[in-house]
Design a protein around this motif. Structure first.
Motif, PDB file in Angstrom:
ATOM      1  N   ALA A 153      89.159  42.657  62.067  1.00 59.50           N
ATOM      2  CA  ALA A 153      89.362  42.377  63.336  1.00 59.50           C
ATOM      3  C   ALA A 153      89.960  41.380  63.222  1.00 59.50           C
ATOM      4  O   ALA A 153      90.657  40.728  61.899  1.00 59.50           O
ATOM      5  N   THR A 154      91.014  40.959  64.414  1.00 62.19           N
ATOM      6  CA  THR A 154      92.336  40.708  64.748  1.00 62.19           C
ATOM      7  C   THR A 154      91.815  39.125  65.430  1.00 62.19           C
ATOM      8  O   THR A 154      90.562  40.431  66.814  1.00 62.19           O
ATOM      9  N   LEU A 155      91.524  38.623  65.470  1.00 61.63           N
ATOM     10  CA  LEU A 155      90.890  37.443  66.354  1.00 61.63           C
ATOM     11  C   LEU A 155      91.638  36.043  66.901  1.00 61.63           C
ATOM     12  O   LEU A 155      92.913  36.174  66.558  1.00 61.63           O
ATOM     13  N   GLN A 156      91.063  35.986  68.274  1.00 64.24           N
ATOM     14  CA  GLN A 156      91.371  34.860  68.645  1.00 64.24           C
ATOM     15  C   GLN A 156      90.115  33.590  69.259  1.00 64.24           C
ATOM     16  O   GLN A 156      88.986  34.424  69.423  1.00 64.24           O
ATOM     17  N   MET A 157      90.395  32.436  68.504  1.00 61.93           N
ATOM     18  CA  MET A 157      89.426  32.313  69.431  1.00 61.93           C
ATOM     19  C   MET A 157      90.156  30.883  70.071  1.00 61.93           C
ATOM     20  O   MET A 157      91.079  29.565  70.726  1.00 61.93           O
ATOM     21  N   GLY A 158      89.272  30.638  71.147  1.00 65.91           N
ATOM     22  CA  GLY A 158      89.742  29.908  72.573  1.00 65.91           C
ATOM     23  C   GLY A 158      89.791  27.640  71.786  1.00 65.91           C
ATOM     24  O   GLY A 158      89.327  27.563  70.691  1.00 65.91           O
ATOM     25  N   ILE A 159      89.660  26.996  72.686  1.00 65.60           N
ATOM     26  CA  ILE A 159      89.551  25.861  72.660  1.00 65.60           C
ATOM     27  C   ILE A 159      88.196  25.054  72.673  1.00 65.60           C
ATOM     28  O   ILE A 159      86.737  25.752  73.436  1.00 65.60           O
ATOM     29  N   GLY A 160      87.741  24.067  71.918  1.00 63.83           N
ATOM     30  CA  GLY A 160      86.498  23.698  72.377  1.00 63.83           C
ATOM     31  C   GLY A 160      85.806  23.421  70.988  1.00 63.83           C
ATOM     32  O   GLY A 160      86.174  23.551  69.736  1.00 63.83           O
ATOM     33  N   ALA A 161      84.303  23.124  70.442  1.00 67.67           N
ATOM     34  CA  ALA A 161      83.797  22.894  70.042  1.00 67.67           C
ATOM     35  C   ALA A 161      83.581  24.331  69.008  1.00 67.67           C
ATOM     36  O   ALA A 161      83.322  24.368  67.758  1.00 67.67           O
ATOM     37  N   ILE A 162      83.724  25.386  69.431  1.00 70.28           N
ATOM     38  CA  ILE A 162      82.659  26.637  69.345  1.00 70.28           C
ATOM     39  C   ILE A 162      83.989  27.569  67.870  1.00 70.28           C
ATOM     40  O   ILE A 162      83.245  27.443  67.029  1.00 70.28           O
ATOM     41  N   PRO A 163      85.100  27.770  68.215  1.00 72.06           N
ATOM     42  CA  PRO A 163      85.815  28.483  67.379  1.00 72.06           C
ATOM     43  C   PRO A 163      85.295  27.337  66.097  1.00 72.06           C
ATOM     44  O   PRO A 163      85.187  28.300  64.745  1.00 72.06           O
ATOM     45  N   ASN A 164      85.374  26.212  64.973  1.00 71.83           N
ATOM     46  CA  ASN A 164      85.237  26.104  64.287  1.00 71.83           C
ATOM     47  C   ASN A 164      83.952  27.110  63.341  1.00 71.83           C
ATOM     48  O   ASN A 164      83.784  26.535  62.646  1.00 71.83           O
TER      49      ASN A 164
END
Ligand code: COA
Length: 435
Positions: free
Chosen positions: A209-220
């Protein structure tokens, strides 16, 4: 003097080019040029400026120009409401321009906003006369291209990032020497709820997969669960510390990407000094214009794009609010819709909205209707996967009543009965016969 070819001036001298009524762009996040901001504010306090509009995505560190003392002197019209301008924006001293992140560059390039002065930070020049915009390419490159004056703080702490970040010295009009460390962003360790959300999201992410992670606490929290995945790629608008161990382990290698194979693509960065060190002179990372990173049709050229973004509230039909708490602006649309749509168009892609089911005060974030005054960021037509700590459901192609049932199934157990009652009132008695 930085070297024989570049003449530098003091920040106070540099900001003399700003005139009343000008529009000033600031480079974003870690790269906000604080020495220039302070010098500009000194001129404001001295009564030398009126009605100067300030634009930026979000910035780390102080944002004094947005404070009430500068009413009538500086008018901050941001492209994203970060924490340092939230209070001023909610109080009306500062304002916000709702805009897809992909299109922030267009505001300058197509002349919706005139950029009189761009204030940026760059790394020292290389032997070919190029400097790098480092951690902030986003709309900053467009501001640099279109500004009457570009003032650059030449700072050895700015990483020499590649991609669109590299610009020739000839694009800069005024140079200032600086040595301030870049502002780091602070993240807490994922808690139990965020870890559960991370696990549900990780289960949806396929190898390759190619990932995009947004802002905030969830990505990490999501990234922490990907240690056993294979051949992941990054095409995103931002990344932070969570990707670094996965690069080291070879989990992120970009091998299956459709474009920029083997490279990590981003437009700004928001992390600790480790992230800034990681991109310095690193050909693995391309820091690109936001019109490239966030264009849904470019995003979709990668297969299995998995975009994970967070939200503040969702209603029972799948309308997602991510920018305001009722009428109070908390953040902005950012790149959420760019990536949700891009992922949904990518072959094998998955668009995911992930958030805790309740706030830290126990209020359900899944609500019968959005709060009064809340706007829709991701529409009910764009939404696909929705994840809380209680599971993952796919709303795409589902009817209104099916969506309500699925959303209630991942709501906090304490709120399911009330949500069920609200759905019953909304859809009528046949709602109880569903499934
Ligand atoms: N009702 C009342 N309060 C709520 C709420 C709700 N439904 N949802 C959240 N809150 C409160 C939280 O309790 C928290 O309050 P606190 O500051 O007093 O602790 C605050 O609002 C922020 O919520 P939280 O869940 O901690 O936010 P976050 O830091 O995880 O960020 C978004 C979530 C939605 C704001 C963030 O992801 C965002 O800005 N998204 C839009 C832009 C985007 O997606 N860009 C894409 C790529 S960068």
């Amino acid at each position: 003097m930085l070297n024989k070819t570049i003449k530098t001036v003091s920040p106070q001298e540099a900001v003399k080019v700003i005139k009343s009524g000008d529009h000033v762009h600031l480079s974003s996040v870690a790269s906000a040029p604080h020495s220039l901001i302070n010098a500009m504010c000194e001129r404001g306090r001295a009564g030398e400026l009126k009605n100067v509009h300030i634009h930026h995505l979000h910035t780390e560190g102080p944002a004094p120009y947005a404070e009430p003392e500068f009413e009538g002197i500086f008018q901050m019209d941001s492209f994203f409401v970060g924490s340092n301008v939230r209070k001023s924006t909610q109080a009306g001293y500062a304002d916000y321009i709702p805009i897809f992140l992909s299109e922030t560059q267009k505001l300058y390039r197509e002349g919706y906003i005139k950029c009189n002065v761009a204030m940026i930070q760059v790394c020292p020049p290389d032997e070919h006369g190029f400097v790098s915009l480092g951690t902030s390419v986003d709309a900053t490159l467009a501001a640099v291209e279109t500004a009457d004056y570009v003032i650059a703080v030449v700072n050895p702490n700015v990483p020499r990032a590649f991609g669109d970040a590299l610009i020739p010295l000839s694009m800069i009009d005024i140079f200032v020497e600086g040595n301030e460390p870049l502002e780091p962003a602070h993240f807490t360790q994922p808690d139990e709820i965020e870890t559960a959300i991370g696990k549900h999201c990780a289960a949806l992410i396929e190898d390759g997969a190619t990932l995009q992670m947004g802002i905030g606490a969830i990505p990490n929290a999501v990234l922490a669960q990907l240690g056993n995945h294979k051949n992941l790629g990054i095409h995103t608008e931002m990344f932070a510390d969570g990707v670094l161990p996965l690069v080291e382990k070879g989990v992120i290698n970009g091998a299956c990407k459709g474009i920029d194979k083997g490279k990590m693509v981003s437009t700004f960065l928001m992390g600790s000094q480790k992230v800034y060190d990681f991109i310095h002179n690193n050909p693995l990372v391309l820091m690109m214009d936001v019109g490239y990173t966030n264009d849904p049709f470019i995003i979709a050229k990668n297969p299995r794009v998995t975009a994970i973004n967070s939200a503040l509230q969702v209603d029972l039909t799948g309308q997602v609010c991510a920018d305001s708490l009722g009428t109070k602006f908390f953040s902005g649309v950012g790149g959420q819709v760019d990536f949700i749509y891009g992922a949904s168009r990518s072959i094998g892609g998955k668009a995911i909205i992930a958030m805790p089911s309740v706030t830290n005060k126990g209020i359900s974030k899944i609500a019968p209707t959005l709060a009064d005054g809340a706007g829709v960021v991701t529409t009910r037509n764009h939404i696909h996967w929705f994840v809380t700590e209680h599971g993952a459901v796919n709303l795409y192609g589902k009817t209104l009543q099916e969506r309500a049932r699925l959303l209630i199934s991942v709501a906090h157990p304490d709120h399911r009965e009330a949500l069920d009652k609200a759905a019953f009132e909304r859809f009528g008695s046949h709602f109880k016969f569903m499934f």
